[in-house]
Each structure stands twice: as structure tokens, then as C-alpha cells.
Design an enzyme around this catalytic site. Structure first.
Site, PDB file in Angstrom:
ATOM      1  N   ALA A 137      -3.936  -7.969  -3.689  1.00 53.62           N
ATOM      2  CA  ALA A 137      -3.501  -6.600  -3.980  1.00 53.62           C
ATOM      3  C   ALA A 137      -4.696  -5.672  -4.147  1.00 53.62           C
ATOM      4  O   ALA A 137      -5.762  -6.086  -4.598  1.00 53.62           O
ATOM      5  CB  ALA A 137      -2.675  -6.587  -5.264  1.00 53.62           C
ATOM      6  N   GLY A 138      -4.503  -4.418  -3.796  1.00 53.66           N
ATOM      7  CA  GLY A 138      -5.490  -3.375  -4.070  1.00 53.66           C
ATOM      8  C   GLY A 138      -4.693  -2.156  -4.493  1.00 53.66           C
ATOM      9  O   GLY A 138      -4.045  -1.522  -3.665  1.00 53.66           O
ATOM     10  N   HIS A 139      -4.676  -1.877  -5.782  1.00 57.57           N
ATOM     11  CA  HIS A 139      -3.860  -0.774  -6.309  1.00 57.57           C
ATOM     12  C   HIS A 139      -4.771   0.356  -6.783  1.00 57.57           C
ATOM     13  O   HIS A 139      -5.577   0.171  -7.691  1.00 57.57           O
ATOM     14  CB  HIS A 139      -2.980  -1.283  -7.470  1.00 57.57           C
ATOM     15  N   LYS A 156       3.079  10.003  -0.481  1.00 55.11           N
ATOM     16  CA  LYS A 156       2.282  10.442   0.673  1.00 55.11           C
ATOM     17  C   LYS A 156       3.055  11.331   1.654  1.00 55.11           C
ATOM     18  O   LYS A 156       2.708  11.411   2.830  1.00 55.11           O
ATOM     19  CB  LYS A 156       1.676   9.229   1.385  1.00 55.11           C
ATOM     20  N   THR A 166       3.154 -12.823   2.749  1.00 51.89           N
ATOM     21  CA  THR A 166       2.307 -13.417   1.731  1.00 51.89           C
ATOM     22  C   THR A 166       3.068 -14.604   1.127  1.00 51.89           C
ATOM     23  O   THR A 166       4.204 -14.881   1.520  1.00 51.89           O
ATOM     24  CB  THR A 166       1.864 -12.370   0.682  1.00 51.89           C
ATOM     25  N   LYS A 226       1.918   1.976  -5.137  1.00 52.54           N
ATOM     26  CA  LYS A 226       2.477   1.390  -6.368  1.00 52.54           C
ATOM     27  C   LYS A 226       1.553   1.618  -7.565  1.00 52.54           C
ATOM     28  O   LYS A 226       1.998   1.960  -8.654  1.00 52.54           O
ATOM     29  CB  LYS A 226       2.678  -0.133  -6.186  1.00 52.54           C
ATOM     30  N   GLN A 256       2.032  -6.288  -3.286  1.00 51.70           N
ATOM     31  CA  GLN A 256       2.561  -6.443  -1.922  1.00 51.70           C
ATOM     32  C   GLN A 256       3.907  -5.714  -1.798  1.00 51.70           C
ATOM     33  O   GLN A 256       4.094  -4.712  -2.482  1.00 51.70           O
ATOM     34  CB  GLN A 256       2.677  -7.930  -1.518  1.00 51.70           C
ATOM     35  N   ASP A 280       0.808  -1.224   0.000  1.00 50.37           N
ATOM     36  CA  ASP A 280       0.000   0.000   0.000  1.00 50.37           C
ATOM     37  C   ASP A 280       0.840   1.272   0.000  1.00 50.37           C
ATOM     38  O   ASP A 280       0.441   2.298   0.561  1.00 50.37           O
ATOM     39  CB  ASP A 280      -0.982   0.002   1.188  1.00 50.37           C
ATOM     40  N   GLU A 281       1.992   1.219  -0.632  1.00 53.19           N
ATOM     41  CA  GLU A 281       2.876   2.393  -0.687  1.00 53.19           C
ATOM     42  C   GLU A 281       2.406   3.392  -1.741  1.00 53.19           C
ATOM     43  O   GLU A 281       2.883   4.533  -1.776  1.00 53.19           O
ATOM     44  CB  GLU A 281       4.314   1.959  -1.044  1.00 53.19           C
TER      45      GLU A 281
HETATM   46  P1  GDP Z   1      -0.696   0.195  -3.544  1.00 60.58           P
HETATM   47  O1  GDP Z   1      -1.306  -1.075  -3.049  1.00 60.58           O
HETATM   48  O2  GDP Z   1       0.772   0.259  -3.291  1.00 60.58           O
HETATM   49  O3  GDP Z   1      -1.022   0.474  -4.990  1.00 60.58           O
HETATM   50  O4  GDP Z   1      -1.342   1.366  -2.683  1.00 60.58           O
HETATM   51  P2  GDP Z   1      -2.918   1.541  -2.317  1.00 60.58           P
HETATM   52  O5  GDP Z   1      -3.631   1.993  -3.527  1.00 60.58           O
HETATM   53  O6  GDP Z   1      -3.416   0.340  -1.612  1.00 60.58           O
HETATM   54  O7  GDP Z   1      -2.828   2.668  -1.217  1.00 60.58           O
HETATM   55  C1  GDP Z   1      -2.268   3.917  -1.482  1.00 60.58           C
HETATM   56  C2  GDP Z   1      -3.323   5.008  -1.213  1.00 60.58           C
HETATM   57  O8  GDP Z   1      -2.683   6.263  -1.151  1.00 60.58           O
HETATM   58  C3  GDP Z   1      -4.360   5.114  -2.305  1.00 60.58           C
HETATM   59  O9  GDP Z   1      -5.569   5.538  -1.730  1.00 60.58           O
HETATM   60  C4  GDP Z   1      -3.788   6.193  -3.215  1.00 60.58           C
HETATM   61  O10 GDP Z   1      -4.791   6.874  -3.953  1.00 60.58           O
HETATM   62  C5  GDP Z   1      -3.156   7.116  -2.211  1.00 60.58           C
HETATM   63  N1  GDP Z   1      -1.947   7.834  -2.655  1.00 60.58           N
HETATM   64  C6  GDP Z   1      -0.970   7.419  -3.506  1.00 60.58           C
HETATM   65  N2  GDP Z   1       0.020   8.344  -3.554  1.00 60.58           N
HETATM   66  C7  GDP Z   1      -0.346   9.345  -2.737  1.00 60.58           C
HETATM   67  C8  GDP Z   1       0.285  10.572  -2.341  1.00 60.58           C
HETATM   68  O11 GDP Z   1       1.391  10.908  -2.741  1.00 60.58           O
HETATM   69  N3  GDP Z   1      -0.399  11.337  -1.428  1.00 60.58           N
HETATM   70  C9  GDP Z   1      -1.607  10.990  -0.929  1.00 60.58           C
HETATM   71  N4  GDP Z   1      -2.186  11.795  -0.061  1.00 60.58           N
HETATM   72  N5  GDP Z   1      -2.231   9.851  -1.291  1.00 60.58           N
HETATM   73  C10 GDP Z   1      -1.592   9.027  -2.160  1.00 60.58           C
HETATM   74  P1  IMO Z   2      -0.843  -4.304  -2.215  1.00 58.36           P
HETATM   75  O1  IMO Z   2      -0.393  -4.856  -3.556  1.00 58.36           O
HETATM   76  C1  IMO Z   2      -0.996  -4.721   2.097  1.00 58.36           C
HETATM   77  C2  IMO Z   2      -1.047  -8.811   3.688  1.00 58.36           C
HETATM   78  C3  IMO Z   2      -2.307  -9.278   4.388  1.00 58.36           C
HETATM   79  C4  IMO Z   2      -1.701 -10.244   5.397  1.00 58.36           C
HETATM   80  C5  IMO Z   2      -0.568 -10.894   4.619  1.00 58.36           C
HETATM   81  C6  IMO Z   2      -0.914 -12.242   4.002  1.00 58.36           C
HETATM   82  O2  IMO Z   2      -2.132  -3.574  -2.297  1.00 58.36           O
HETATM   83  O3  IMO Z   2       0.264  -3.531  -1.569  1.00 58.36           O
HETATM   84  P2  IMO Z   2      -2.431 -12.949   1.921  1.00 58.36           P
HETATM   85  O4  IMO Z   2      -3.880 -12.721   1.644  1.00 58.36           O
HETATM   86  O5  IMO Z   2      -1.519 -12.396   0.893  1.00 58.36           O
HETATM   87  O6  IMO Z   2      -2.115 -14.393   2.237  1.00 58.36           O
HETATM   88  O7  IMO Z   2      -2.158 -12.149   3.310  1.00 58.36           O
HETATM   89  O8  IMO Z   2      -0.237  -9.978   3.591  1.00 58.36           O
HETATM   90  N1  IMO Z   2      -1.238  -8.294   2.320  1.00 58.36           N
HETATM   91  C7  IMO Z   2      -1.177  -6.997   1.992  1.00 58.36           C
HETATM   92  N2  IMO Z   2      -1.025  -5.902   2.765  1.00 58.36           N
HETATM   93  N3  IMO Z   2      -1.083  -4.595   0.767  1.00 58.36           N
HETATM   94  C8  IMO Z   2      -1.213  -5.688  -0.015  1.00 58.36           C
HETATM   95  O9  IMO Z   2      -1.168  -5.622  -1.368  1.00 58.36           O
HETATM   96  C9  IMO Z   2      -1.313  -6.948   0.588  1.00 58.36           C
HETATM   97  N4  IMO Z   2      -1.475  -8.214   0.125  1.00 58.36           N
HETATM   98  C10 IMO Z   2      -1.412  -9.025   1.196  1.00 58.36           C
HETATM   99  O10 IMO Z   2      -2.968  -8.215   5.009  1.00 58.36           O
HETATM  100  O11 IMO Z   2      -1.129  -9.526   6.463  1.00 58.36           O
HETATM  101 MG    MG Z   3      -2.854  -1.707  -1.832  1.00 58.37          MG
END
Ligand code: GDP
Ligand code: IMO
Ligand code: MG
Length: 426
Positions: free
Chosen positions: A39-41, A330, A238, A16, A223, A13-14
Site C-alpha cells: 500500500a501507498g496511502h 479526483k 493481491t 483512501k 488495495q 490508489d483511489e
Molecule cells: P490510496 O492508495 O488510495 O491512499 O491513494 P494514493 O495516495 O496512492 O493515490 C492518490 C493520489 O491522489 C495521492 O497523490 C493523493 O494525494 C491524490 N488525491 C487524493 N484525493 C485527491 C483529489 O480529490 N484530487 C486530486 N487532484 N488529488 C487527490
Molecule cells: P493502495 O493501498 C495499487 C497491485 C500491484 C500488483 C498487484 C499484486 O495504495 O491502493 P502485490 O505486491 O500486492 O502482490 O501486487 O496488486 N497493488 C496495488 N495497486 N494500489 C495498491 O495499494 C496496491 N497494492 C498492490 O501493483 O498489480
Molecule cells: Mg496507493
């Protein structure tokens, strides 16, 4: 430079998804190499938010091909739902392709993930319950069912029968739950086969030829390093290799073909699920980061645990992935904090470590050693040039670079595609 790998450097959740979307506009291919719909991107375009689970984050550009690589595990039902959701929003979806070698997440994998987590009780991993671990376990145990099997439903049926007989024994005799129906699974997967088979093929030759002819190929990690099966906080990880090495085994591309490895690093730290997190803040500051950063899981909606930036993790990510670039995301969330902390070591039994211990029993007793830096109050979300940033923000970035040992070449200052500061060309 023609090939880029984008990986997460912390616990996921950085941001990506956002970074891949930004960099993908000129890519000929965007290829996912591991993970599944755990994953949730998130990608934000003109204020509209898209959360992608299995689809590569380059989907919204529509100019290059998007490929789900051999190292990914696919739940076809989830994939079809994602495709139709995107199509309903007016996006193009015919540029999505699936590697014939990718393994399928079967309904019994999802059920096993759920019952195993329940059985673990207080020792649960906190998985996303999407069947990821059980699917990869079958892959390694050499009994998995792959996308190629959807091209021949007779073979598929035989493999399903063998697997389901064994899983139903587990469900009824070990986990005291109901068996699953062969006929129902067969009927569902016959439909998935009809809907997906035109997208399934071997993309290894095509991707390698594209690289050889100088086309731009991006490899999208899901991840992150601290969730890596080898390098993360095992067993709270994971079941795949989200680090750069995962590209070679997850796509079929040699290490010598990779030009640039980009690590996405949040300016602080979050983690979803159980497991050690040394810089976690169980206080008002942690709550503030969660509220301002909207730190709730993009897949499960769970509140993310929040804490200060861990420089030991950052340095480890640079080494393990061989990062050529770090993109900080962020950092805008830190505006308004009086002071900021970066962890530079772990005190364990009176000694300070600057590496990650293998034993989580050690990690659990670690006390973070912090450096404190002054904060800034300005809203930086509208800034597009490095020089516009407040002095203390620039100092934070410079100190991050020193601690982790890598250049920060891009800074993200908001969720939208346009909210970026580039310090180098991509
Ligand atoms: P991913 O799994 O690495 O793709 O990250 P996620 O989408 O799960 O979580 C990142 C969250 O931060 C999402 O809601 C993005 O829309 C948001 N985001 C990404 N970059 C930035 C940033 O530079 N600033 C802020 N405030 N939000 C961001
Ligand atoms: P993205 O791509 C954050 C975590 C789960 C759990 C562990 C194992 O969005 O960064 P799993 O279902 O993979 O067997 O769960 O890994 N986890 C993540 N945490 N972002 C993710 O993906 C994740 N995918 C798995 O919460 O702790
Ligand atoms: Mg994510």
C-alpha cells in the site's frame, strides 16, 4: 454511528489515505485490516506530503490509537523506517500498536516475490515485490512467523530455522540463486524485536470493548475490490481480502458491529501492474489523465495505467462491500475535458454483460459500452459546497450514483485535507 470501514472500489490508489485522514480526526481508533507495505496511502497536510505504507492513515492526528490489525502482513524493517521518518518530521508516533497475530514479512518472502516474478516472465503479475504474496502463502500454509514470536526470540529462532531451510532449498535448487543467512536474519530481527515489542499486544478485546461503548473506530482498507483475492481479476490480484468482509476476518470484529461502509471511488480509473483493464485508454486522453492526476505509484513510482470510469466495477463494489456511502475523489482532474465517458456494460462475443466475468480470458476480449456525458471547464479545487459545482459536474455525479446504485455523500476536489465537499455528515 460509531464504526466506519473505508475501502477501495477499483484497483487501488483511489485516495483512501486522504479520506481516512479527513475522517479520522474524531476517531478513537484507526485500524488497518489487511495488506502490507504494498500500500501507498498519501496524506497532504498544509502542503506537506506523507506517504504511509504500513502505518494507518490516522497517524497524523495523534489523538486516537492506530492499530495494525491481525490480517496485515508486516515487514518490521519498513515499519521502523516509516516510524522514524514520521518522527523526524515532528509527528507523534507513540500511539501506534501492533496486533500480536499479524504475520511478519521475512526477507525470504521479499526474495521469493522477486524470483517468482522473474520466473513468470511474460505472465508476471507486476507485484510490488514487497513479499506480500509469499508471506500470505506461508500464513495459509500454517508455517508463518507472527508478531507474537518477536516477544520470544527463542521460539522465533526455531521457526526461522525450519522456514529458512526450506526456502534455501527453493532458492538454490529451483531458482538458481543464493541461500540466505540464518545468523544475519536472526541478528536483524533481534534488533526489530527490541525496538517493537512494547507496541505488540492482543487488541481484539480492546477494540470490541471500544465499539460496545460507542467509541469511534475506523477500519482502513488497503488495495481495493478488483485486487481482492476472491473478487478481483484473478490471478492479477493481491493476496488478501481488501473488501469490507476483510474487516471481520482481519480484525476480529463481527459484521453486526459495522455501521457504515464507505467506498472510495476515483472519478476515472487507474491500475498499476499487469492484468485486464477494460476501460484503459492507451491514447492522448489516458496520458492527459496521468499527467493532470499525477498518476504515478506511491509505492513503486510506476506510471499508473489510466482510463474512463467503469460503472460495472462501481456497481460490483457497491454490492460486494455493501457500501452505504461512496466518496468520489479526483473529480477535479476531469475539469477541461470536452466530454467524459462512463462504461455501463461489456460487449463480449456479441452479448452485453453488466457483471464481472470470472475468466480473465473473457475480460480480455471485452469491448466497453460507453455513455458519453458533457464535460466542464471550471477549476473546482476551491469549491466547498455542492451547489457551487458546474452543472455538468453535478450531472456526472448524479449519473454515477444511478449507475452504481449508491449515494455519493462526499466529493474530494484536491489532495489537501481541506479540499472536500460534504453532502452528509460523517
Ligand atoms: P490510496 O492508495 O488510495 O491512499 O491513494 P494514493 O495516495 O496512492 O493515490 C492518490 C493520489 O491522489 C495521492 O497523490 C493523493 O494525494 C491524490 N488525491 C487524493 N484525493 C485527491 C483529489 O480529490 N484530487 C486530486 N487532484 N488529488 C487527490
Ligand atoms: P493502495 O493501498 C495499487 C497491485 C500491484 C500488483 C498487484 C499484486 O495504495 O491502493 P502485490 O505486491 O500486492 O502482490 O501486487 O496488486 N497493488 C496495488 N495497486 N494500489 C495498491 O495499494 C496496491 N497494492 C498492490 O501493483 O498489480
Ligand atoms: Mg496507493
Amino acid at each position: 454511528m460509531a464504526s466506519y470501514v473505508v475501502v477501495g472500489t477499483q484497483w487501488g490508489d483511489e485516495g483512501k489515505g486522504k479520506i481516512i485522514d479527513v475522517l479520522a480526526h474524531k476517531a478513537d481508533y484507526v485500524v488497518r485490516f489487511q495488506g502490507g507495505n504494498n500500500a501507498g496511502h498519501t496524506v497532504v497536510v498544509d502542503g506537506e506530503k506523507f506517504v504511509l505504507h504500513l502505518l494507518p492513515s490516522g497517524m497524523l492526528h495523534g489523538n486516537g490509537k492506530c492499530v495494525i490489525g491481525p490480517g496485515v502482513v508486516i515487514d518490521p524493517k519498513v515499519l521502523l523506517h516509516e516510524l522514524s521518518t514520521l518522527e523526524a518530521k515532528g509527528a507523534k508516533v507513540d500511539h501506534l500498536f501492533i496486533s500480536d497475530r499479524a504475520h511478519l514479512i521475512m526477507p525470504y518472502h521479499v526474495k521469493l516475490d522477486i524470483v517468482k516474478e522473474e520466473a513468470r516472465g511474460n505472465n508476471k503479475i507486476g507485484t510490488t515485490k514487497r513479499g506480500i504474496g509469499p508471506c500470505y502463502a506461508d500464513k495459509i500454509a500454517r508455517c508463518g512467523i507472527r508478531a507474537v514470536d518477536l516477544l520470544d526470540m527463542e521460539t522465533f529462532g526455531k521457526k526461522l530455522k525450519i522456514n529458512l531451510d526450506e526456502k534455501n532449498e527453493l532458492f538454490t535448487k529451483i531458482y538458481n540463486t543464493e541461500a540466505m543467512s540464518y545468523d544475519e536474519i536472526m541478528a536483524d530481527f533481534t534488533e526489530y524485536s527490541n525496538l517493537l515489542k512494547h507496541r505488540i499486544a492482543d487488541f481484539i478485546p480492546e477494540i470490541n470493548e471500544a465499539l460496545d461503548s460507542g467509541k469511534i473506530v475506523m477500519f482502513e482498507g488497503a488495495q481495493a475490490m478488483m485486487l481482492d483475492i476472491n473478487f478481483g481479476t484473478y490471478p492479477y490480484v493481491t493476496s488478501s481480502s481488501p473488501t469490507a468482509g476483510g474487516v471481520t476476518t482481519g480484525v476480529g470484529v463481527a459484521p453486526s458491529k459495522i455501521d457504515r461502509v464507505i467506498g472510495v471511488m476515483k472519478a476515472y480509473t487507474t491500475r498499476v501492474g499487469e492484468g485486464p483493464f477494460i476501460t484503459e485508454l492507451n491514447d492522448e486522453t489516458g496520458e492527459k489523465l496521468r499527467a493532470i492526476g499525477s498518476e504515478f505509484g506511491a509505492t513503486t513510482g510506476r506510471p499508473r495505467r489510466c482510463g474512463w470510469l467503469d460503472g460495472v466495477v462501481g456497481k460490483y463494489a457497491v454490492i460486494i462491500n455493501g457500501l452505504t456511502d461512496v466518496v468520489v475523489t479526483k473529480i477535479d482532474v476531469l475539469s477541461g475535458m470536452d466530454e467524459l465517458k462512463i462504461c455501463v456494460g461489456y460487449e463480449i462475443d456479441g452479448k452485453v454483460l453488466t457483471t464481472i466475468p470470472a475468466a480473465i480470458e473473457m475480460t480480455e476480449k471485452a469491448v466497453p459500452v460507453y455513455e458519453t456525458l458533457p464535460g466542464w471547464s471550471e477549476d473546482i479545487t476551491g469549491m466547498r459546497e455542492y451547489d457551487e459545482l458546474p452543472e455538468n459536474c453535478k450531472k456526472y455525479v448524479a449519473r454515477m450514483e444511478e449507475i452504481i446504485g449508491c449515494e455519493i455523500t462526499m466529493i474530494s476536489v484536491g489532495p489537501d485535507r481541506t479540499q472536500n465537499i460534504f453532502r452528509k455528515e460523517f
